[in-house]
Design an enzyme around this catalytic site. Structure first.
Site, short mmCIF file in Angstrom:
data_model
loop_
_atom_site.label_atom_id
_atom_site.label_comp_id
_atom_site.label_asym_id
_atom_site.label_seq_id
_atom_site.Cartn_x
_atom_site.Cartn_y
_atom_site.Cartn_z
N ASP A 225 10.90 6.88 3.08
CA ASP A 225 10.00 5.88 3.66
C ASP A 225 9.03 6.60 4.58
O ASP A 225 9.44 7.25 5.55
CB ASP A 225 10.79 4.82 4.44
CG ASP A 225 9.89 3.81 5.11
OD1 ASP A 225 9.19 3.08 4.39
OD2 ASP A 225 9.89 3.74 6.36
N GLU B 299 7.59 5.29 -2.17
CA GLU B 299 6.92 3.99 -2.29
C GLU B 299 5.45 4.19 -2.59
O GLU B 299 4.81 5.09 -2.05
CB GLU B 299 7.10 3.21 -0.98
CG GLU B 299 6.69 1.75 -1.07
CD GLU B 299 7.00 0.98 0.19
OE1 GLU B 299 6.89 -0.25 0.18
OE2 GLU B 299 7.35 1.62 1.21
N ASP C 11 13.30 1.74 9.48
CA ASP C 11 12.88 2.78 8.55
C ASP C 11 14.02 3.26 7.65
O ASP C 11 13.83 3.47 6.45
CB ASP C 11 12.28 3.96 9.32
CG ASP C 11 11.04 3.57 10.09
OD1 ASP C 11 10.35 2.63 9.66
OD2 ASP C 11 10.75 4.19 11.13
#
Length: 410
Positions: A201, A285, A367
């Protein structure tokens, strides 16, 4: 696989480190070569634009090459014969490639961002000249490189070349640093497989948060040098255009920009290499970086991190070393779903860094929870996506059900 190797290492003052510094005569010859390549490129570009305005077709590479030969015979451009003809022809090929990319982009035949038409090259920007295999020579067990009509240049090698190079490019950046880049073709050996998988992330406070709870801080080179950068920019703006002091101020500013860029690239290369070596599967992502930097409050901080470049590095190194690189849908609410029970807790403000699941009572770091969901969603396909139907197919053929309470496999 073709790769480029940089072999001249610059020191922090912009010169070639150690004994790799070119002599004053070699600098003059390289400057003359860069100038000739720039003139050939700009002259051919101006001629193509002139033909376009006249309603004619763009001249092909053979016409431009014949025009260059005729141009060398004129009194005004006779000095083009003083340098090697190889990089001059390569400049025409670069122009042809630039136009080809532009036309393919206009027709929708090229992926990615729209490509603009080629622009004129500037004297104070990055300069380069490319030689093919008949324009340079490598000496065995020697640090010297022979360049046509320049001579032997001593280089500080960053690494050993894995194969015989097919071309070499002389580069001078805006900070007056010299590099030599080789193109070689070889098949890299894949790394041994391992059972590790990691979800990543990306963020601003912490550059990367891994699904194993590890957090990586970013050096933020632009933020650290911002005060000095502003001072040098103000100093440059006060200098008279065309003066020697303005050129000196410009070089100081360019060297600082180069230092900021080198610090960022060094951090991204080391981190991406570490991730590739330690994990078999890497999940990231799909962030809309170009849209995020339109936020004027976050644009500088996001640009300073280099998220897109980091993703490009991971993609390239995964292909080279036999790793599985995956990218999940950007619309998956990874920070809103509990990684333990799958409960969808709803949207949360950016200042909420920790939260407790209302369903199972588990306490989550925002996170770390997102990184765990990123890794899990790569196995479940787009099951977490808000835009997917109620029943979707997982990436490994397993059906998953999406409901307001969370997700579960069928």
């Amino acid at each position: 696989m073709k790769i480029s190797r940089t072999v001249l290492k610059p020191s922090q003052n912009g010169d070639i480190s150690g004994l790799g510094q070119p002599t004053s005569q070699q600098k003059r010859l390289m400057s003359q070569l860069f100038g000739c390549c720039r003139v050939v490129f700009n002259d051919a570009l101006a001629y193509c634009q002139e033909q376009y305005r006249a309603g004619n077709k763009k001249p092909n590479s053979k016409e431009l090459s014949k025009r260059l030969t005729d141009l060398k015979k004129t009194t005004e451009k006779q000095w083009l014969t003083e340098v090697s003809s190889i990089p001059l022809q390569q400049s025409l090929r670069d122009l042809e490639q630039a136009y080809s990319n532009f036309f393919k982009s206009c027709k929708g035949q090229r992926k990615g961002k729209k490509v603009k038409p080629p622009k004129f090259k500037k004297r104070k920007s990055k300069q380069s000249a490319r030689f093919m295999d008949n324009g340079f020579k490598l000496y065995p067990n020697s640090d010297y490189i022979y360049i046509a009509k320049i001579g032997n240049i001593k280089a500080v090698w960053s690494r050993e070349l894995p194969a015989t190079p097919s071309s070499v490019t002389l580069i001078k950046d805006s900070a007056d640093r010299y590099f030599v880049s080789f193109v070689v073709e070889f098949n890299p050996q894949p790394l041994p497989e391992n059972p590790n998988s990691v979800g990543i992330d990306l963020g601003i406070t912490d550059f990367a948060t891994f699904s194993n709870s590890e957090k990586i801080k970013s050096p933020k080179p632009l933020n650290k040098q911002l005060k000095r950068l502003r001072r040098l920019q103000r100093n440059l703006s006060r200098k008279q255009k065309g003066s020697k002091r303005r050129e000196s101020a410009r070089k100081k500013l360019a060297k600082l920009h180069a230092k900021i860029s080198d610090t960022r690239n060094d951090f991204l290369h080391k981190l991406s290499t570490k991730i590739i070596r330690e994990n078999q599967t890497i999940v990231l992502e799909d962030l809309n970086v170009s849209g995020m930097i339109k936020n004027r409050k976050l644009a500088r901080a996001i640009s300073d991190l280099g998220w897109q470049y980091f993703r490009t590095m991971l993609e390239a190194k995964s292909v080279m070393y036999g790793r599985d690189f995956r990218v999940i849908n950007r619309w998956i609410p990874t920070s809103q779903i509990c990684s333990c029970c799958g409960f969808h807790g709803g949207k949360k403000e950016l200042n909420v860094r920790e939260w407790i699941c209302l369903n199972c009572g588990e306490s989550h770091d925002r996170d770390i929870n997102a990184a765990v969901n990123i890794l899990a969603s790569s196995e479940l396909g787009d099951a977490l996506s808000l835009r997917c139907p109620e029943l979707v197919e997982g990436s490994k053929g397993r059906s998953v059900e999406v409901s307001p309470e969370g997700i579960r496999r069928l």
